[in-house]
Design a protein around this motif. Structure first.
Motif, mmCIF file in Angstrom:
data_model
loop_
_atom_site.group_PDB
_atom_site.id
_atom_site.type_symbol
_atom_site.label_atom_id
_atom_site.label_comp_id
_atom_site.label_asym_id
_atom_site.label_seq_id
_atom_site.Cartn_x
_atom_site.Cartn_y
_atom_site.Cartn_z
ATOM 1 N N UNK A 751 48.073 21.279 52.962
ATOM 2 C CA UNK A 751 47.910 22.300 52.050
ATOM 3 C C UNK A 751 47.124 23.135 52.212
ATOM 4 N N UNK A 752 47.064 24.465 51.982
ATOM 5 C CA UNK A 752 46.216 25.514 52.115
ATOM 6 C C UNK A 752 46.138 26.485 50.996
ATOM 7 N N UNK A 753 44.670 27.204 50.488
ATOM 8 C CA UNK A 753 44.690 28.154 49.615
ATOM 9 C C UNK A 753 43.699 28.941 49.706
ATOM 10 N N UNK A 754 43.784 30.141 49.071
ATOM 11 C CA UNK A 754 42.724 31.152 49.069
ATOM 12 C C UNK A 754 42.668 31.782 47.708
ATOM 13 N N UNK A 755 41.430 32.547 47.617
ATOM 14 C CA UNK A 755 41.190 33.371 46.310
ATOM 15 C C UNK A 755 40.732 34.560 46.884
ATOM 16 N N UNK A 756 41.003 35.783 46.879
ATOM 17 C CA UNK A 756 40.282 37.012 47.013
ATOM 18 C C UNK A 756 39.835 37.773 45.834
ATOM 19 N N UNK A 757 38.719 38.281 45.724
ATOM 20 C CA UNK A 757 38.642 39.071 44.468
ATOM 21 C C UNK A 757 37.677 40.197 44.950
ATOM 22 N N UNK A 758 37.977 41.466 44.589
ATOM 23 C CA UNK A 758 37.103 42.673 45.107
ATOM 24 C C UNK A 758 36.905 43.463 44.034
ATOM 25 N N UNK A 772 36.188 36.054 49.370
ATOM 26 C CA UNK A 772 37.304 35.509 49.875
ATOM 27 C C UNK A 772 37.017 33.892 50.148
ATOM 28 N N UNK A 773 37.717 33.171 49.311
ATOM 29 C CA UNK A 773 37.346 31.694 49.472
ATOM 30 C C UNK A 773 38.699 31.002 49.746
ATOM 31 N N UNK A 774 38.578 30.012 50.784
ATOM 32 C CA UNK A 774 39.622 29.285 51.333
ATOM 33 C C UNK A 774 39.486 27.771 51.172
ATOM 34 N N UNK A 801 38.900 21.553 55.149
ATOM 35 C CA UNK A 801 37.921 22.617 55.585
ATOM 36 C C UNK A 801 37.854 23.315 54.213
ATOM 37 N N UNK A 802 36.720 23.867 53.869
ATOM 38 C CA UNK A 802 36.288 24.765 52.805
ATOM 39 C C UNK A 802 35.526 25.883 53.296
ATOM 40 N N UNK A 803 35.852 27.231 53.252
ATOM 41 C CA UNK A 803 35.161 28.368 53.626
ATOM 42 C C UNK A 803 35.038 29.205 52.579
ATOM 43 N N UNK A 804 34.074 30.315 52.574
ATOM 44 C CA UNK A 804 33.529 31.174 51.832
ATOM 45 C C UNK A 804 33.001 32.364 52.699
ATOM 46 N N UNK A 805 33.634 33.520 52.396
ATOM 47 C CA UNK A 805 33.226 34.732 52.752
ATOM 48 C C UNK A 805 32.739 35.634 51.354
ATOM 49 N N UNK A 806 31.559 36.013 51.530
ATOM 50 C CA UNK A 806 30.822 36.981 50.430
ATOM 51 C C UNK A 806 30.270 38.344 50.957
ATOM 52 N N UNK A 807 30.608 39.119 50.423
ATOM 53 C CA UNK A 807 29.821 40.464 50.840
ATOM 54 C C UNK A 807 29.396 41.514 49.537
ATOM 55 N N UNK A 808 28.601 42.353 49.756
ATOM 56 C CA UNK A 808 28.097 43.388 48.669
ATOM 57 C C UNK A 808 27.637 44.362 49.294
ATOM 58 N N UNK A 809 28.297 45.605 48.860
ATOM 59 C CA UNK A 809 27.743 46.723 49.524
ATOM 60 C C UNK A 809 27.390 47.840 48.699
ATOM 61 N N UNK A 820 26.258 40.411 53.944
ATOM 62 C CA UNK A 820 27.429 39.474 54.075
ATOM 63 C C UNK A 820 27.132 37.915 54.259
ATOM 64 N N UNK A 821 28.008 37.044 54.079
ATOM 65 C CA UNK A 821 27.609 35.895 54.547
ATOM 66 C C UNK A 821 28.833 35.004 54.475
ATOM 67 N N UNK A 822 29.005 33.898 55.157
ATOM 68 C CA UNK A 822 29.846 32.995 55.007
ATOM 69 C C UNK A 822 29.647 31.484 55.341
ATOM 70 N N UNK A 823 30.318 30.512 54.828
ATOM 71 C CA UNK A 823 30.006 29.249 55.173
ATOM 72 C C UNK A 823 31.389 28.486 55.270
ATOM 73 N N UNK A 824 31.579 27.588 56.530
ATOM 74 C CA UNK A 824 32.451 26.793 56.641
ATOM 75 C C UNK A 824 32.211 25.320 56.745
#
Length: 995
Positions: A751-758, A772-774, A801-809, A820-824
C-alpha cells in the motif's frame, strides 16, 4: 386580496435585498496584447488616510473579479500584476447597490524592478476537472534550465534517477507540446532538451485511449501525460536556442534546438552532447536528495519531431531520434540476503563499460473524411546495437564483514576473515556482451459511428516483428573456503563459456469493438481480440571450463574482444560445443480477449464496470540439458474492472477504481528441470504452480480553492496477490550457493499513499507553502529451506517508509527565496533474522535563492545539508553540505546572448548511494561519479515571430515593458509574456537576436 399583495411586497423586498449584496465587479484587460489578465491580485481598500485593507481576490481565467463591500461607503479598488503599473479605482457603494466598474486596462511598467510595492505573482497550480495546470512562471529555475528542472519543482511530481516521472503517484507515459504528440514512447528527450524559457504552462492529466477519443465513450484505458504549453506569440514563426558549455575535469554539455510553427505545421529539431549524465543545474527534487549520478555517462542525441493538422480531415505526427551513449560505471555493493536464520552477507566491486547506438522512428496518421469515419495508423521501428564488458570481484560471508573491516574485498582482510571462519567464497568474473536488435510494430484502427447516439463499431489490427542477436563471453573463478578438495585445500570451480543466441519473434492481433447505447448516456461495449505470438531462440554454448586455470589471465577485456580469448584455444572452437548447455526453444501462444463493459456518463459522475475473459492456448518446445520437452497448456484468465469518477464541481474530483488480474506461471517455471549450469544459482522448475490473482485498488481526490490558490491532492493505492508466484530458496552455508524454486505463496501485499497541499499565504501569491507527504508499506513473502530435505519455512519481510517534503517561499519581481526540507524513514523487519532489522533515515534541509539584478545579471544558488543514518557500512552514514551556484549575464539586443558560470558541489561533499529492499535481500550500492566541477555556458537565442509588422510591434512592446532593465527574474517571464528573461526564449521579440 390585501394579504396576498402584502405577501408579494414582502417577497419582493426580500429578493431585492438578497440580490443587492454590495458586490463590486469588473475585469482586467491588457490593452496592448488585447487579452484578459487572469490570476491578478485585486484588493478592496477603504478610502481613508491609511487605505485600510478590507478584502481581496484574484481574477479568474477570464480576467473577471468580484469583491463584496461590508457596508456602504467610499472604497478603493487596487489591481496589480507583475510587469504592469498598479491600477487604483475610486468606487462608492450606496443603498446596498451592486457596482459594476467595467473593464480596467493594464499598462506595461518599464520600471518594474524599481517598484517597492508588492505585486501579484501567478498561481503555482490551478485545478480544473481532472487536470492540474501549473503556471511555469511561478516556478523559478536557474538560467538556461531544461524542462526536467521545472518538473522537479512541481507539487506532487517525482523524478527518479533514471528519468522516470511520476505525477500524483502515476507514471507519466507521454509528453505533449500544446496538446500534440512529442517523441511518443520517450519522455526523456523533451525533459532533457527543451528549454523552460519557451513554456508557459504545464498540464498533467490522464489522456484517453485512441479508441475512447474517436468513439466519444470513456473506456477507462488512459495514460498520464504532461502537456507543455508554449508561450503565446511563439506559435507562429521560427525560434531557436543554442547552449554551449565546457567545464573542468573534462566536463562538457552542448545543446541546441530549433522550431518552426505555423497554423498547420510544426517542426522541432534538437541535438545534445554531454558527459554530465544529462543533468542540468539545480540538483534533485525540492527539499530532497540531489540527483544520483550512476557512473560516468556520455550521451549524444539528434532528434526531429513533426506535427501537421489541416484542421479538417487530416493530421499526422512523426518523430525520429538517434541516441548514442558511453558508460563508465564502478559500483561498490553491500548485500544482506534473507535466506537463512544464520547470516548471509555479500560484498562486490565491479567495473562496467558500456556503449550503445539506437534509432527510433514513430509515426501517427489520422484521417477523418467525415464526421462518421476515423482511420488511424501508427507504425514504429527501433534499431539498437549495444556493447558491454564487466570485471567483478565479489565475496560471501556468514556474518556482516563491515563489523570487522571497512575493506572486506582486500586480500589481506579476506585472509583475516578466513581465520575467523567468516569467509564462505570469493568470485572473480569477466563478461563481454554484444546485442543487435531490430523491432517493427504497427497498428491500424478504423472506426465508424452509426448515428449520433453513441453507437460505434471499430476494427483494429496490430502486428510486430522482433529480430535479435546476442553474443556473450564470460569467465567465472570461484574459491570455497568451507569446502575442501581431495587434497584438503580450498575447493575451486571455474566456468569459461562463449554463447551466441539469435532470437526471432512475431505477433499479430485482430480486434473488433462494438458500442451500443442502451439508455440515456449509458453504453454497453463488447470487444473481441484474437492474438497470435511466436518466439524462437537458439542458444549455442561453447564450454572451455576444462582448460587449465589462468588460460585467459592477462587479457584485458574490450568491446567484442572475444577473439582475443578464442585465439588462445588449443583446438578449433567447434570442438568445445556443448550440446547439453546449449538451448533451443519455441513458444507459441494463442490468446482470445473477450471483454464486456457497461459505461455510464453523467454530468456529475462516470461509471465503467465490466470484465475480461482470456482463454489461452500455449505450446512450448525445448531442448536443454539433454532433455527434450514438448508440452501444451490451456488456461482461462479473467480480469474484472471498476472505475467510478465523481465531479463535485469543476475544481473538485473523486476517483475510485479497481482491477483484478489473473496471471499464469511461465512455461519455463512449470518445467520439472534442474538447471545447475551456474553452481551458485541453481534453478528448479515446479509443475504444480497455480495461477495468481492480483487485486489493485486506487482512491484519488483533488480540489482547488481560488482564494489563496489552495490546491489539495491525495491518493491511496492498495494491491494484494493470492497464490502469488514467489520463490523458495535453499541456501548452502558451506558454498554460498542458492537453489531457487518457484512456488505459490500468499501474504504479498503493498500500500502507498500521499497528500499534497499547496497554498499562498496572501492574496497576491507572494508567500507560498507546499507540503508533500508520502507513506508506503510492502509485505514480501517467500519460503526458505533451511537445510536440505527439511520442510520449507515461510519468510516475511516487512518494509515501511514515511516521507515528508516541505517548502516555504517568498517571491517578488526580482527575488525568490525558498526554504525546504525533507525526511525519509525506512524500517525493514525480517521474521527469520530479527537481529538484523534495518532502520535508515535520510533527511535534508536548505534553501534556494534566485536574484535578478538590474543590469541583466542573475544569480541562483542552493545550499542543502543531506544526512544518512542506519547503514551497515559506517562510511555511508554521512553528513553532506551541498552548495551549487550560478551567475548569468545577458547582453546584446534583446538579451539574445547569455553567459553563465555554474559551480557544482562547491564544498566537494556529495556521494552517490542507493538502497533497495526485496523479499530476498537488502542491497546498498555506491557509484563512481564526478560531482564537483565548474561549467562555463554561452547561450544564444534567435526568434522570428509573425510578419515584419508583428515583429516590430512585439519589439516595441518589449522595449516599453522592460526598457534596459531586463526581463523578470529567474530566466522566465511572468505574465505578460514579454521577451524571455535573459536565458529565456529571447532575442528581440520577433527580430534577429544580437543584430
Amino acid at each position: 386580496m390585501r394579504k396576498y399583495l402584502l405577501l408579494f411586497f414582502l417577497l419582493s423586498v426580500m429578493i431585492g435585498a438578497e440580490a443587492q449584496t454590495r458586490t463590486i465587479s469588473g475585469s482586467l484587460y491588457d490593452g496592448e496584447l488585447k487579452e484578459a489578465v487572469p490570476y491578478a491580485a485585486v484588493q478592496l481598500l477603504k478610502d481613508n488616510a491609511d487605505s485600510t485593507y478590507v478584502t481581496g481576490v484574484t481574477t479568474d481565467e477570464k480576467g473577471q473579479f468580484a469583491l463584496v463591500a461590508p457596508a456602504n461607503g467610499r472604497y478603493l479598488v487596487r489591481a496589480s500584476y507583475v510587469g504592469y503599473k498598479t491600477i487604483v479605482q475610486n468606487v462608492t457603494v450606496s443603498n446596498n447597490q451592486n457596482v459594476k466598474i467595467g473593464t480596467l486596462e493594464f499598462v506595461s511598467d518599464s520600471h518594474t524592478l524599481k517598484e517597492v510595492t508588492v505585486t501579484a505573482t501567478p498561481p503555482k497550480v490551478v485545478v480544473k476537472n481532472d487536470t492540474f495546470q501549473y503556471n511555469a512562471a511561478a516556478y523559478r529555475v536557474p538560467e538556461g534550465s531544461t524542462l526536467e528542472a521545472l518538473v522537479k519543482k512541481l507539487p506532487g511530481a517525482e523524478v527518479s534517477d533514471d528519468g522516470t516521472i511520476k505525477i500524483n503517484g502515476k507514471q507519466v507515459k507521454k509528453i505533449l507540446i500544446d496538446g500534440k504528440e512529442f517523441m511518443t514512447g520517450d519522455t526523456k528527450t523533451a525533459m532533457k532538451n527543451l528549454p523552460t524559457s519557451i513554456v508557459n504552462t504545464v498540464k498533467a492529466y490522464d489522456q484517453q485511449s485512441d479508441l475512447s477519443r474517436v468513439t466519444g465513450i470513456d473506456d477507462g484505458e488512459e495514460q498520464t501525460v504532461l502537456d507543455f504549453g508554449v508561450k503565446k506569440g511563439m506559435n507562429k514563426g521560427l525560434f531557436s536556442n543554442i547552449d554551449l558549455g565546457i567545464g573542468t575535469h573534462g566536463r562538457y554539455a552542448e545543446r541546441g534546438m530549433a522550431a518552426y510553427f505555423n497554423d498547420k505545421f510544426r517542426m522541432m529539431m534538437f541535438g545534445n552532447a554531454n558527459n554530465v549524465n544529462d543533468m542540468g543545474f539545480g540538483g534533485g527534487p525540492r527539499g530532497g536528495f540531489g540527483a544520483m549520478r550512476q557512473g560516468l555517462n556520455a550521451t549524444k542525441m539528434l532528434g526531429l519531431n513533426l506535427n501537421y493538422n489541416n484542421g479538417k480531415t487530416l493530421q499526422w505526427d512523426g518523430s525520429i531520434r538517434w541516441n548514442h551513449s558511453d558508460g563508465d560505471q564502478r559500483t561498490k555493493v553491500s548485500t544482506e540476503n534473507f535466506v537463512a536464520t544464520q547470516g548471509s552477507y555479500g560484498a562486490s566491486l565491479s567495473q562496467t563499460y558500456t556503449r550503445s547506438n539506437s534509432w527510433d522512428g514513430r509515426f501517427r496518421l489520422e484521417w477523418t473524411p467525415d464526421s462518421n469515419w476515423d482511420v488511424m495508423f501508427r507504425p514504429n521501428i527501433t534499431l539498437t546495437k549495444s556493447d558491454g564488458n564487466t570485471v567483478s570481484t565479489s565475496a560471501s560471508y556468514n556474518e556482516d564483514p563491515y563489523d570487522y573491516t571497512s575493506s572486506p574485498l582486500d586480500e589481506e582482510e579476506i585472509a583475516k576473515l578466513d581465520e575467523k571462519g567468516l569467509m564462505v567464497n570469493t568470485q572473480r568474473t569477466t563478461n563481454i556482451t554484444y546485442g543487435d536488435a531490430t523491432k517493427l510494430n504497427g497498428m491500424l484502427q478504423i472506426n465508424r459511428k452509426l448515428g449520433h447516439g453513441g453507437r460505434n463499431i471499430t476494427a483494429r489490427v496490430d502486428a510486430g516483428y522482433d529480430d535479435e542477436d546476442s553474443k556473450t563471453f564470460s569467465t567465472q573463478d570461484l574459491q570455497f573456503f568451507q569446502l575442501a578438495n581431495a587434497l584438503g585445500d580450498d575447493s575451486t570451480y571455474r566456468a569459461y563459456r562463449f554463447n551466441t543466441m539469435p532470437t526471432k519473434s512475431w505477433n499479430y492481433a485482430l480486434q473488433a469493438t462494438y458500442s451500443e447505447p442502451i439508455a440515456f448516456r449509458t453504453y454497453l461495449q463488447f470487444s473481441y481480440q484474437w492474438k497470435y505470438a511466436f518466439t524462437k531462440s537458439d542458444r549455442a554454448t561453447y564450454d572451455f571450463s576444462e582448460l587449465p586455470a589462468g588460460t585467459f589471465a592477462g587479457i584485458t577485456p574490450a568491446y567484442r574482444s572475444w577473439n582475443n580469448y578464442l585465439s588462445l584455444l588449443p583446438n578449433q572452437i567447434d570442438n568445445y560445443f556443448d550440446q547439453d548447455l546449449s538451448r533451443y526453444s519455441e513458444y507459441k501462444n494463442y490468446t482470445q480477449n473477450i471483454q464486456l463493459m457497461l459505461r455510464m456518463n453523467r454530468t456529475k459522475w462516470r461509471l465503467n464496470v465490466g470484465a475480461m475473459l482470456q482463454p489461452q492456448h500455449s505450446s512450448y518446445m525445448q531442448d536443454y540439458l539433454g532433455i527434450h520437452v514438448d508440452t501444451t497448456r490451456n488456461v482461462v484468465n479473467w480480469s474484472p474492472t471498476f472505475d467510478f469518477r465523481y465531479k463535485f464541481n469543476n475544481r473538485s474530483n473523486l476517483r475510485i477504481n479497481y482491477r483484478g488480474t489473473a496471471s499464469q506461471p511461465s512455461m519455463s517455471q512449470l518445467l520439472d528441470i534442474t538447471d545447475n549450469t551456474d553452481p551458485q544459482n541453481v534453478s528448479v522448475g515446479n509443475p504444480g504452480l497455480k495461477p495468481s490473482f492480483t487485486n489493485n485498488f486506487r482512491f484519488f481526490y483533488n480540489t482547488f480553492r481560488q482564494k489563496y490558490y489552495q490546491s489539495l491532492m491525495t491518493f491511496v493505492n492498495f494491491s494484494t496477490t493470492r497464490n502469488g508466484i514467489g520463490n523458495s530458496v535453499y541456501y548452502n552455508s558451506v558454498t554460498g550457493a542458492r537453489t531457487v524454486k518457484p512456488v505459490n505463496v500468499n501474504g504479498n501485499w503493498n500500500a502507498n499513499a500521499a497528500l499534497m497541499f499547496n497554498t499562498s499565504l496572501d492574496s497576491a501569491g507572494v508567500w507560498n507553502i507546499n507540503t508533500f507527504t508520502t507513506g508506503s508499506y510492502n509485505r514480501y513473502a517467500s519460503y526458505l529451506q533451511l537445510k536440505n530435505m527439511e520442510a520449507m519455512e515461510k519468510n516475511i519481510t516487512n518494509s515501511s517508509t514515511i516521507g515528508e517534503r516541505l517548502s516555504a517561499s517568498y517571491r517578488n519581481n526580482w527575488l525568490e527565496v525558498e526554504l525546504d526540507g525533507s525526511a525519509n524513514y525506512t524500517h525493514t523487519k525480517n521474521n527469520l533474522q530479527a537481529a538484523n532489522n534495518l532502520n535508515t533515515w535520510q533527511f535534508a534541509y536548505g534553501a534556494n535563492v534566485n536574484v535578478t539584478l538590474p543590469w541583466n545579471m542573475s544569480i541562483s544558488t542552493d545550499l542543502h545539508e543531506q544526512s544518512r543514518r542506519g547503514y551497515s557500512d559506517a562510511s555511508l552514514n554521512t553528513n553532506e553540505l551541498l552548495w551549487n551556484a550560478q551567475i548569468s549575464q545577458s547582453m546584446l539586443r534583446g538579451n539574445a546572448l547569455t553567459l553563465s558560470v555554474q559551480f557544482y558541489d562547491i564544498l566537494h561533499q556529495q556521494s552517490n548511494l542507493t538502497r533497495s529492499i526485496s523479499a530476498m535481500s537488502r542491497t546498498d550500492t555506491e557509484y563512481n561519479s564526478i560531482n564537483s566541477y565548474i561549467m562555463f555556458h554561452a547561450s544564444y537565442r534567435l526568434n522570428l515571430f509573425g510578419g515584419k509588422q508583428a515583429r516590430d510591434k512585439m519589439r516595441q512592446e518589449r522595449d516599453r515593458r522592460f526598457g534596459t532593465m531586463g526581463p523578470p527574474p529567474g530566466g522566465r517571464g511572468d505574465r505578460p509574456m514579454g521577451p524571455p528573461p535573459g536565458g529565456g526564449h529571447g532575442g528581440p521579440m520577433g527580430g534577429f537576436g544580437g543584430f
